[in-house]
Design an enzyme around this catalytic site. Structure first.
Site, PDB file in Angstrom:
ATOM      1  N   LYS A 191       0.340   7.693 -23.421  1.00 36.22           N
ATOM      2  CA  LYS A 191       0.760   8.034 -24.782  1.00 36.22           C
ATOM      3  C   LYS A 191       2.259   7.761 -24.914  1.00 36.22           C
ATOM      4  CE  LYS A 191      -3.254  10.421 -24.358  1.00 36.22           C
ATOM      5  NZ  LYS A 191      -4.053  10.384 -23.118  1.00 36.22           N
ATOM      6  N   TYR A 196       0.840  -1.199   0.000  1.00 33.99           N
ATOM      7  CA  TYR A 196       0.000   0.000   0.000  1.00 33.99           C
ATOM      8  C   TYR A 196       0.872   1.244   0.000  1.00 33.99           C
ATOM      9  CZ  TYR A 196      -3.757   3.218   0.731  1.00 33.99           C
ATOM     10  OH  TYR A 196      -4.642   4.239   0.547  1.00 33.99           O
ATOM     11  N   PHE A 252     -18.803  14.554 -26.346  1.00 37.60           N
ATOM     12  CA  PHE A 252     -18.397  13.704 -27.462  1.00 37.60           C
ATOM     13  C   PHE A 252     -18.304  12.231 -27.085  1.00 37.60           C
ATOM     14  CE2 PHE A 252     -14.203  13.407 -25.647  1.00 37.60           C
ATOM     15  CZ  PHE A 252     -14.061  14.614 -24.984  1.00 37.60           C
ATOM     16  N   ARG A 256     -12.920  15.275 -34.032  1.00 36.77           N
ATOM     17  CA  ARG A 256     -12.285  16.352 -33.274  1.00 36.77           C
ATOM     18  C   ARG A 256     -12.747  17.667 -33.892  1.00 36.77           C
ATOM     19  NH1 ARG A 256     -10.048  14.754 -28.412  1.00 36.77           N
ATOM     20  NH2 ARG A 256     -12.277  14.621 -28.429  1.00 36.77           N
ATOM     21  N   PHE A 314      -7.215  21.552 -24.629  1.00 36.93           N
ATOM     22  CA  PHE A 314      -7.512  20.130 -24.734  1.00 36.93           C
ATOM     23  C   PHE A 314      -8.724  19.876 -23.846  1.00 36.93           C
ATOM     24  CE2 PHE A 314      -7.441  15.638 -23.795  1.00 36.93           C
ATOM     25  CZ  PHE A 314      -7.515  15.163 -25.088  1.00 36.93           C
ATOM     26  N   THR A 315      -9.566  18.931 -24.264  1.00 33.10           N
ATOM     27  CA  THR A 315     -10.872  18.748 -23.627  1.00 33.10           C
ATOM     28  C   THR A 315     -10.791  18.599 -22.102  1.00 33.10           C
ATOM     29  OG1 THR A 315     -10.684  16.402 -24.182  1.00 33.10           O
ATOM     30  CG2 THR A 315     -11.947  17.768 -25.689  1.00 33.10           C
ATOM     31  N   ASP A 367       2.085  20.280 -20.569  1.00 29.87           N
ATOM     32  CA  ASP A 367       1.413  19.007 -20.801  1.00 29.87           C
ATOM     33  C   ASP A 367       2.413  18.139 -21.566  1.00 29.87           C
ATOM     34  OD1 ASP A 367      -0.013  16.816 -21.658  1.00 29.87           O
ATOM     35  OD2 ASP A 367      -1.873  17.925 -21.945  1.00 29.87           O
TER      36      ASP A 367
HETATM   37  C1  P71 Z   1      -6.552  11.170 -26.808  1.00 31.17           C
HETATM   38  C2  P71 Z   1      -6.613  11.319 -25.348  1.00 31.17           C
HETATM   39  C3  P71 Z   1      -7.625  10.527 -24.584  1.00 31.17           C
HETATM   40  C4  P71 Z   1      -8.885  11.276 -24.695  1.00 31.17           C
HETATM   41  C5  P71 Z   1      -9.209  12.205 -23.746  1.00 31.17           C
HETATM   42  C6  P71 Z   1     -10.343  12.983 -23.892  1.00 31.17           C
HETATM   43  C7  P71 Z   1     -11.107  12.828 -25.021  1.00 31.17           C
HETATM   44  C8  P71 Z   1     -10.812  11.879 -25.962  1.00 31.17           C
HETATM   45  C9  P71 Z   1      -9.689  11.109 -25.795  1.00 31.17           C
HETATM   46  C10 P71 Z   1      -5.685  12.573 -23.554  1.00 31.17           C
HETATM   47  C11 P71 Z   1      -4.908  13.675 -23.154  1.00 31.17           C
HETATM   48  C12 P71 Z   1      -4.136  14.424 -24.108  1.00 31.17           C
HETATM   49  C13 P71 Z   1      -3.445  15.542 -23.704  1.00 31.17           C
HETATM   50  C14 P71 Z   1      -2.664  16.354 -24.667  1.00 31.17           C
HETATM   51  C15 P71 Z   1      -4.202  15.224 -21.482  1.00 31.17           C
HETATM   52  C16 P71 Z   1      -4.910  14.107 -21.817  1.00 31.17           C
HETATM   53  C17 P71 Z   1      -5.686  13.391 -20.761  1.00 31.17           C
HETATM   54  N1  P71 Z   1      -5.828  12.249 -24.820  1.00 31.17           N
HETATM   55  N2  P71 Z   1      -3.485  15.923 -22.402  1.00 31.17           N
HETATM   56  O1  P71 Z   1      -5.855  11.973 -27.445  1.00 31.17           O
HETATM   57  O2  P71 Z   1      -4.074  14.071 -25.396  1.00 31.17           O
HETATM   58  O3  P71 Z   1      -5.013  12.238 -20.408  1.00 31.17           O
HETATM   59  O4  P71 Z   1      -6.633  10.446 -21.069  1.00 31.17           O
HETATM   60  O5  P71 Z   1      -4.727   9.974 -19.524  1.00 31.17           O
HETATM   61  O6  P71 Z   1      -6.641  11.315 -18.743  1.00 31.17           O
HETATM   62  O7  P71 Z   1      -7.175  10.242 -27.332  1.00 31.17           O
HETATM   63  P1  P71 Z   1      -5.802  10.917 -19.902  1.00 31.17           P
END
Ligand code: P71
Length: 460
Positions: free
Chosen positions: A261, A75, A452, A385, A127-128, A218
């Site tokens: 990523k 833990y 979305f 997108r 970013f979303t 980021d």
């Molecule tokens: C991508 C994602 C995953 C995603 C997230 C939201 C909507 C659709 C798909 C996530 C990112 C990203 C950047 C630049 C932070 C996050 C969040 N991308 N910054 O591209 O691209 O990270 O998903 O691990 O929470 O499909 P998280």
């Protein structure tokens, strides 16, 4: 014919395979209807080649899988935490590490710690999830990316750059008291995986330092950004990806990271910080929302896979092949006259749905319609997108209407072969040839947050 130049190949061989299934047109029609014409709602079993995202979809290496067996599931004080901390310090250079379950966990915490209601957070395109956490903390995001980033046809080599005049004007207008930090993404996802240059980041650092304003990076795709710097920025050729990444991070005060990523894992993330007081606040919050500060929502084995993945992600051969595959797919589509965002980005090829489907107004969700059409053609899954992703204005409730109305073909790392890329390009070409028949959509269900993901549509 003799080749004029020598080909390169992926710097790995394949040890485990996962079968994928071809479907019939009838099966695909049924599947997309059941999914409300939203590719997020398709079952993965109904997908042939999955280019929805590069997030958490990479293939781990044998070293990463071996690391999973070394998970220390204590833990508190897991040795994998200390290994991860060592790798974050060694490769990104941040002093303090807060592990989180994924990127948005880190965004949540840093937003809660640094943002006060009424604050303004400038950044190189939204970013979303990042913007939503800034808003939930009471802040307002202000886009300060250069204008070229909103133009799919502009071939500016660093479309992720910040417009320094716009940033300076915001600082003049609101003062350092209302601007807790500048949010800098490397690369910029919503602009098409476009990089920020070192020179621009250095200028942003100088400007913000004069006003005592932090920069939060980021770092989700910072290795891919470093590759473009190595390839395109004067004076940067011959440098290693690792040294460029270290320099990028050194120009910032902290980072949020989705390890799903660049770092080649299926789940995980972290917050890297240099200020001790910010770190202490973040450590207070992580135990509320994520887990103890030595696991933050990850299993020990997950932290080990991230630690190993960070090292692999910064290998020059890896990153050249990774981005090279994206350039290969995009190059074919470009050659065939399919309108895509240029230059081709680091993690995917982005189709310009406005030019692809000029007969559809943005109110009919052209990118959403195109993603459905590509799925129907071949079972290739892509992601909208555009206007659906952009959501509604927080104050007026009106739909945001972004200039970029895109379909993203996102390439998972180390997963697909060149032959898969050929199949994808040919499918897009076939939809392009029959584009006049693609109909618009209307939204029949709209969720309140990040619509979305779960919105449903019907063809018009
Ligand atoms: C991508 C994602 C995953 C995603 C997230 C939201 C909507 C659709 C798909 C996530 C990112 C990203 C950047 C630049 C932070 C996050 C969040 N991308 N910054 O591209 O691209 O990270 O998903 O691990 O929470 O499909 P998280």
């Amino acid at each position: 014919m003799k080749p004029t130049r020598r080909s390169w190949a992926e710097p790995f061989k394949i040890k485990v395979v996962e079968p994928v299934r071809l479907t019939t047109p009838e099966q695909r029609l049924r599947a997309i209807q059941e999914a409300g014409y939203n590719t997020f709602l398709l079952r993965s079993e109904d997908v042939y080649i999955d280019l929805l995202t590069d997030s958490g979809t990479s293939a781990m290496s044998d070293r990463q899988w071996a690391g999973m067996m070394l998970g220390d599931e204590a833990y508190a004080g897991s040795r994998n935490f200390y290994h991860l901390e060592e790798m974050v310090q060694k490769y990104y250079g941040y002093k303090y590490l807060i592990p989180t379950h994924q990127g948005r966990g880190a965004e949540h915490i840093v937003s809660r710690v640094l943002i006060q209601p009424g604050d303004v957070i400038p950044g190189n395109m939204y970013f979303t999830t990042t913007r939503l956490h800034q808003e939930l903390a009471g802040g307002r995001f202000e886009d300060v990316i250069i204008a070229e980033a909103h133009d799919p046809a502009s071939e500016h080599p660093f479309k992720g750059d910040i417009d320094l005049d716009k940033l300076a004007a915001l600082i003049r207008e609101h003062g350092r008291e209302r601007i807790p930090y500048v949010s800098v993404a490397a690369t910029v996802n919503m602009a098409g995986g476009q990089p920020i240059s070192l020179a621009n980041l250095q200028a942003v650092r100088e400007l913000t330092a004069r006003h005592g304003i932090r920069i939060i990076l980021d770092a989700t795709r910072v290795a891919e950004n470093a590759y473009f710097i190595q390839q395109r920025e004067p004076g940067q050729q011959g440098r290693s990806i690792a040294s460029i990444v270290m320099q990028i991070c050194s120009l910032t005060d902290g980072c949020t990271m989705s390890a799903k990523k660049d770092a080649l894992v299926n789940i995980g993330g972290f917050l890297g910080l240099n200020d001790q007081d910010v770190f202490e606040e973040a450590r207070n919050l992580v135990v509320v929302y994520e887990g103890l500060h030595t696991y933050g929502g990850m299993a020990g084995r997950d932290m080990e896979a991230v630690a190993v993945g960070i090292e692999e992600s910064l290998d020059d051969d890896h990153i050249r092949a990774r981005v090279g595959q994206v350039l290969y797919l995009g190059g074919k589509m470009r050659e065939w006259g399919i309108p895509i965002v240029l230059p081709i980005g680091g993690h995917g090829v982005f189709i310009d749905a406005r030019s692809f489907l000029p007969h559809l107004p943005q109110e009919q969700y052209p990118a959403q319609a195109l993603a459905s059409a590509i799925y129907l053609d071949s079972g290739v899954r892509t992601m909208e997108r555009g206007i659906v992703s952009a959501g509604r204005n927080k104050e007026t409730g009106q739909e945001n209407k972004p200039r970029l109305e895109l379909v993203r073909l996102t390439i998972p790392r180390r997963v697909y072969t060149q032959a898969h890329m050929d199949v994808v390009a040919e499918s897009v070409l076939s939809v392009f040839e029959g584009r006049a028949a693609v109909r618009g959509l209307r939204m029949v269900y709209e969720p309140r947050y990040l619509r979305f993901f779960q919105a449903r549509f019907e063809p018009l």
